[in-house]
Scaffold this motif. Structure first.
Motif, PDB file in Angstrom:
ATOM      1  N   ILE A 166      36.448  36.121  44.535  1.00  0.00           N
ATOM      2  CA  ILE A 166      36.453  37.266  43.624  1.00  0.00           C
ATOM      3  C   ILE A 166      37.299  36.994  42.389  1.00  0.00           C
ATOM      4  CG2 ILE A 166      37.236  39.666  43.395  1.00  0.00           C
ATOM      5  CD1 ILE A 166      36.346  40.175  46.184  1.00  0.00           C
ATOM      6  N   TRP A 167      38.382  36.250  42.552  1.00  0.00           N
ATOM      7  CA  TRP A 167      39.275  36.006  41.424  1.00  0.00           C
ATOM      8  C   TRP A 167      38.573  35.214  40.321  1.00  0.00           C
ATOM      9  CZ3 TRP A 167      43.453  38.541  40.236  1.00  0.00           C
ATOM     10  CH2 TRP A 167      44.299  38.058  39.245  1.00  0.00           C
ATOM     11  N   THR A 168      37.510  34.510  40.655  1.00  0.00           N
ATOM     12  CA  THR A 168      36.749  33.750  39.665  1.00  0.00           C
ATOM     13  C   THR A 168      36.228  34.652  38.547  1.00  0.00           C
ATOM     14  OG1 THR A 168      36.071  32.130  41.325  1.00  0.00           O
ATOM     15  CG2 THR A 168      34.721  32.260  39.349  1.00  0.00           C
ATOM     16  N   TYR A 169      36.029  35.924  38.844  1.00  0.00           N
ATOM     17  CA  TYR A 169      35.420  36.854  37.889  1.00  0.00           C
ATOM     18  C   TYR A 169      36.447  37.756  37.193  1.00  0.00           C
ATOM     19  CZ  TYR A 169      31.579  35.295  40.787  1.00  0.00           C
ATOM     20  OH  TYR A 169      30.695  34.503  41.476  1.00  0.00           O
ATOM     21  N   LYS A 170      37.721  37.474  37.414  1.00  0.00           N
ATOM     22  CA  LYS A 170      38.770  38.297  36.812  1.00  0.00           C
ATOM     23  C   LYS A 170      38.811  38.113  35.304  1.00  0.00           C
ATOM     24  CE  LYS A 170      42.538  40.732  36.300  1.00  0.00           C
ATOM     25  NZ  LYS A 170      42.470  42.210  36.360  1.00  0.00           N
ATOM     26  N   ASP A 171      38.830  39.216  34.571  1.00  0.00           N
ATOM     27  CA  ASP A 171      39.003  39.216  33.124  1.00  0.00           C
ATOM     28  C   ASP A 171      40.255  40.012  32.778  1.00  0.00           C
ATOM     29  OD1 ASP A 171      36.771  37.689  32.291  1.00  0.00           O
ATOM     30  OD2 ASP A 171      35.446  39.396  32.655  1.00  0.00           O
ATOM     31  N   PRO A 172      40.917  39.660  31.667  1.00  0.00           N
ATOM     32  CA  PRO A 172      40.623  38.554  30.751  1.00  0.00           C
ATOM     33  C   PRO A 172      40.955  37.193  31.357  1.00  0.00           C
ATOM     34  CG  PRO A 172      42.659  39.623  30.119  1.00  0.00           C
ATOM     35  CD  PRO A 172      42.084  40.446  31.242  1.00  0.00           C
ATOM     36  N   VAL A 173      40.471  36.151  30.692  1.00  0.00           N
ATOM     37  CA  VAL A 173      40.586  34.798  31.233  1.00  0.00           C
ATOM     38  C   VAL A 173      42.028  34.378  31.425  1.00  0.00           C
ATOM     39  CG1 VAL A 173      40.082  32.364  30.795  1.00  0.00           C
ATOM     40  CG2 VAL A 173      38.360  34.096  30.283  1.00  0.00           C
ATOM     41  N   HIS A 174      42.919  34.787  30.521  1.00  0.00           N
ATOM     42  CA  HIS A 174      44.313  34.327  30.655  1.00  0.00           C
ATOM     43  C   HIS A 174      44.964  34.905  31.904  1.00  0.00           C
ATOM     44  CE1 HIS A 174      45.088  38.187  28.491  1.00  0.00           C
ATOM     45  NE2 HIS A 174      46.245  38.157  29.147  1.00  0.00           N
ATOM     46  N   TRP A 175      44.556  36.096  32.328  1.00  0.00           N
ATOM     47  CA  TRP A 175      45.074  36.645  33.580  1.00  0.00           C
ATOM     48  C   TRP A 175      44.508  35.863  34.766  1.00  0.00           C
ATOM     49  CZ3 TRP A 175      49.200  39.292  34.262  1.00  0.00           C
ATOM     50  CH2 TRP A 175      49.646  40.195  33.296  1.00  0.00           C
ATOM     51  N   ARG A 176      43.225  35.496  34.654  1.00  0.00           N
ATOM     52  CA  ARG A 176      42.596  34.706  35.712  1.00  0.00           C
ATOM     53  C   ARG A 176      43.298  33.363  35.867  1.00  0.00           C
ATOM     54  NH1 ARG A 176      36.916  32.858  34.099  1.00  0.00           N
ATOM     55  NH2 ARG A 176      36.735  35.102  33.742  1.00  0.00           N
ATOM     56  N   ASN A 177      43.559  32.704  34.764  1.00  0.00           N
ATOM     57  CA  ASN A 177      44.205  31.391  34.817  1.00  0.00           C
ATOM     58  C   ASN A 177      45.634  31.494  35.342  1.00  0.00           C
ATOM     59  OD1 ASN A 177      41.885  30.253  33.762  1.00  0.00           O
ATOM     60  ND2 ASN A 177      42.623  30.236  31.658  1.00  0.00           N
ATOM     61  N   THR A 178      46.349  32.519  34.882  1.00  0.00           N
ATOM     62  CA  THR A 178      47.730  32.715  35.351  1.00  0.00           C
ATOM     63  C   THR A 178      47.755  32.963  36.852  1.00  0.00           C
ATOM     64  OG1 THR A 178      48.420  33.613  33.209  1.00  0.00           O
ATOM     65  CG2 THR A 178      49.813  34.111  35.120  1.00  0.00           C
ATOM     66  N   GLY A 179      46.866  33.840  37.310  1.00  0.00           N
ATOM     67  CA  GLY A 179      46.806  34.133  38.735  1.00  0.00           C
ATOM     68  C   GLY A 179      46.429  32.916  39.561  1.00  0.00           C
ATOM     69  N   SER A 180      45.535  32.097  39.037  1.00  0.00           N
ATOM     70  CA  SER A 180      45.126  30.890  39.755  1.00  0.00           C
ATOM     71  C   SER A 180      46.295  29.925  39.928  1.00  0.00           C
ATOM     72  CB  SER A 180      43.982  30.197  39.012  1.00  0.00           C
ATOM     73  OG  SER A 180      42.831  31.021  38.965  1.00  0.00           O
ATOM     74  N   VAL A 181      47.109  29.805  38.883  1.00  0.00           N
ATOM     75  CA  VAL A 181      48.289  28.937  38.967  1.00  0.00           C
ATOM     76  C   VAL A 181      49.289  29.492  39.973  1.00  0.00           C
ATOM     77  CG1 VAL A 181      50.279  28.045  37.699  1.00  0.00           C
ATOM     78  CG2 VAL A 181      48.015  28.014  36.635  1.00  0.00           C
ATOM     79  N   VAL A 182      49.523  30.809  39.921  1.00  0.00           N
ATOM     80  CA  VAL A 182      50.458  31.438  40.855  1.00  0.00           C
ATOM     81  C   VAL A 182      49.987  31.257  42.288  1.00  0.00           C
ATOM     82  CG1 VAL A 182      51.421  33.646  41.622  1.00  0.00           C
ATOM     83  CG2 VAL A 182      51.324  33.117  39.182  1.00  0.00           C
ATOM     84  N   ARG A 183      48.689  31.435  42.503  1.00  0.00           N
ATOM     85  CA  ARG A 183      48.149  31.274  43.864  1.00  0.00           C
ATOM     86  C   ARG A 183      48.327  29.839  44.349  1.00  0.00           C
ATOM     87  NH1 ARG A 183      42.081  33.066  45.509  1.00  0.00           N
ATOM     88  NH2 ARG A 183      41.594  31.952  43.566  1.00  0.00           N
ATOM     89  N   LEU A 184      48.070  28.872  43.471  1.00  0.00           N
ATOM     90  CA  LEU A 184      48.218  27.467  43.829  1.00  0.00           C
ATOM     91  C   LEU A 184      49.662  27.149  44.206  1.00  0.00           C
ATOM     92  CD1 LEU A 184      47.064  24.581  44.010  1.00  0.00           C
ATOM     93  CD2 LEU A 184      47.563  24.332  41.578  1.00  0.00           C
ATOM     94  N   VAL A 185      50.599  27.619  43.396  1.00  0.00           N
ATOM     95  CA  VAL A 185      52.012  27.355  43.662  1.00  0.00           C
ATOM     96  C   VAL A 185      52.452  28.063  44.937  1.00  0.00           C
ATOM     97  CG1 VAL A 185      54.363  27.681  42.789  1.00  0.00           C
ATOM     98  CG2 VAL A 185      52.541  26.962  41.227  1.00  0.00           C
ATOM     99  N   ASP A 186      51.964  29.287  45.144  1.00  0.00           N
ATOM    100  CA  ASP A 186      52.313  30.033  46.353  1.00  0.00           C
ATOM    101  C   ASP A 186      51.819  29.305  47.601  1.00  0.00           C
ATOM    102  OD1 ASP A 186      53.153  32.726  47.670  1.00  0.00           O
ATOM    103  OD2 ASP A 186      51.098  32.422  48.361  1.00  0.00           O
ATOM    104  N   ARG A 187      50.600  28.777  47.544  1.00  0.00           N
ATOM    105  CA  ARG A 187      50.066  28.033  48.688  1.00  0.00           C
ATOM    106  C   ARG A 187      50.872  26.770  48.950  1.00  0.00           C
ATOM    107  NH1 ARG A 187      43.489  28.316  47.591  1.00  0.00           N
ATOM    108  NH2 ARG A 187      43.172  30.459  48.340  1.00  0.00           N
ATOM    109  N   ARG A 188      51.264  26.092  47.883  1.00  0.00           N
ATOM    110  CA  ARG A 188      52.048  24.871  48.050  1.00  0.00           C
ATOM    111  C   ARG A 188      53.426  25.196  48.612  1.00  0.00           C
ATOM    112  NH1 ARG A 188      54.121  21.299  49.668  1.00  0.00           N
ATOM    113  NH2 ARG A 188      54.338  19.149  48.919  1.00  0.00           N
ATOM    114  N   ALA A 189      54.001  26.311  48.188  1.00  0.00           N
ATOM    115  CA  ALA A 189      55.312  26.701  48.702  1.00  0.00           C
ATOM    116  C   ALA A 189      55.254  26.968  50.203  1.00  0.00           C
ATOM    117  CB  ALA A 189      55.810  27.947  47.959  1.00  0.00           C
ATOM    118  N   ALA A 190      54.143  27.523  50.657  1.00  0.00           N
ATOM    119  CA  ALA A 190      53.989  27.808  52.082  1.00  0.00           C
ATOM    120  C   ALA A 190      53.903  26.536  52.916  1.00  0.00           C
ATOM    121  CB  ALA A 190      52.743  28.668  52.303  1.00  0.00           C
TER     122      ALA A 190
END
Length: 238
Positions: A166-190
């Motif tokens: 679902i996050w693939t369709y998040k607008d605006p794009v800069h929020w989508r990209n920011t969230g994707s980075v946060v999710r990636l870092v959160d997963r790596r932290a786990a």
């Protein structure tokens, strides 16, 4: 996104063709290439992703990290529900729907995992697992640049998993990209504790990760109960 999809399809095709003709480990005929990609990903992780995850873990309170994980986990439950229904697991799919509804409302957009607290189990299904349930073999082991451990089957399934997020369709794009980075870092932290143990214990980290990944995917396809020979028209670890 179309470019990424075409790239994934092209990579999968190359792996499927070359994998059939390459000698060596039956499940890892591309070991030379895979080890090079493993080293590339490991270097990238050590230089950027792991330090970011360590900073993330050190700076943010535990409840904030839990909220981030819950939020993206709730989004992931939607695609999990779809895959459970596609696999014929109606009860599990219905539980996933209940989770999404409960966590999206009472759980404040998924920040709180109300469903788990209420005893509704969490599942994790993707289209690669669905293909496995449908009888598609895993194929050779593959290490993808940036994405890590995979198989030919899981690589072919990646476009569906991307479009099912679902996050693939998040607008605006800069929020989508920011969230994707946060999710990636959160997963790596786990995974920090697990990766530290791996670095300390494994003599051949590549082989350890490969074997663990293949066994984990086999168990996921069979819901933790693979047949003794590990092969029922789906995967084979013999």
């Amino acid at each position: 996104m179309n470019g990424l999809t075409r790239s994934i399809a092209a990579i999968a095709l190359v792996f499927a063709v070359t994998g059939c003709a390459s000698p060596g480990n039956a499940h890892d005929p591309l070991e030379g290439f895979n080890r090079a990609m493993f080293d590339f990903n490991d270097t990238l992780d050590r230089a950027a992703l792991k330090p970011a995850a360590q900073a993330y873990q050190a700076v943010l309170p535990d409840f904030v990290q839990a909220g981030v994980g819950n939020f993206f986990g709730n989004l992931g439950d939607v695609w999990t529900a779809v895959n459970n229904f596609l696999q014929g697991k109606i009860e599990a799919g219905a539980q996933d729907v209940v989770r999404v509804v409960a966590n999206s409302t009472l759980g404040v957009l998924g920040l709180f995992d109300i469903a788990s607290d209420s005893g509704v189990p969490k599942h994790k299904e993707d289209f690669g697992q669905t293909l496995g349930v449908w009888g598609v073999p895993a194929g050779p082991y593959v290490v993808l640049p940036f994405l890590g451990a995979s198989t030919v089957r899981d690589t072919v399934a990646l476009p569906a998993d991307i479009y099912g997020d679902i996050w693939t369709y998040k607008d605006p794009v800069h929020w989508r990209n920011t969230g994707s980075v946060v999710r990636l870092v959160d997963r790596r932290a786990a995974l920090l504790d697990a990766s530290n143990l791996l670095e300390d214990a494994a003599l051949d980290r590549y082989q350890f990760v490969r074997d663990a990944y293949m066994q984990r995917r086999l168990n996921q396809v069979y819901d933790g109960d693979p047949p003794d020979n590990g092969n029922n028209g789906k995967d084979s670890q013999d």
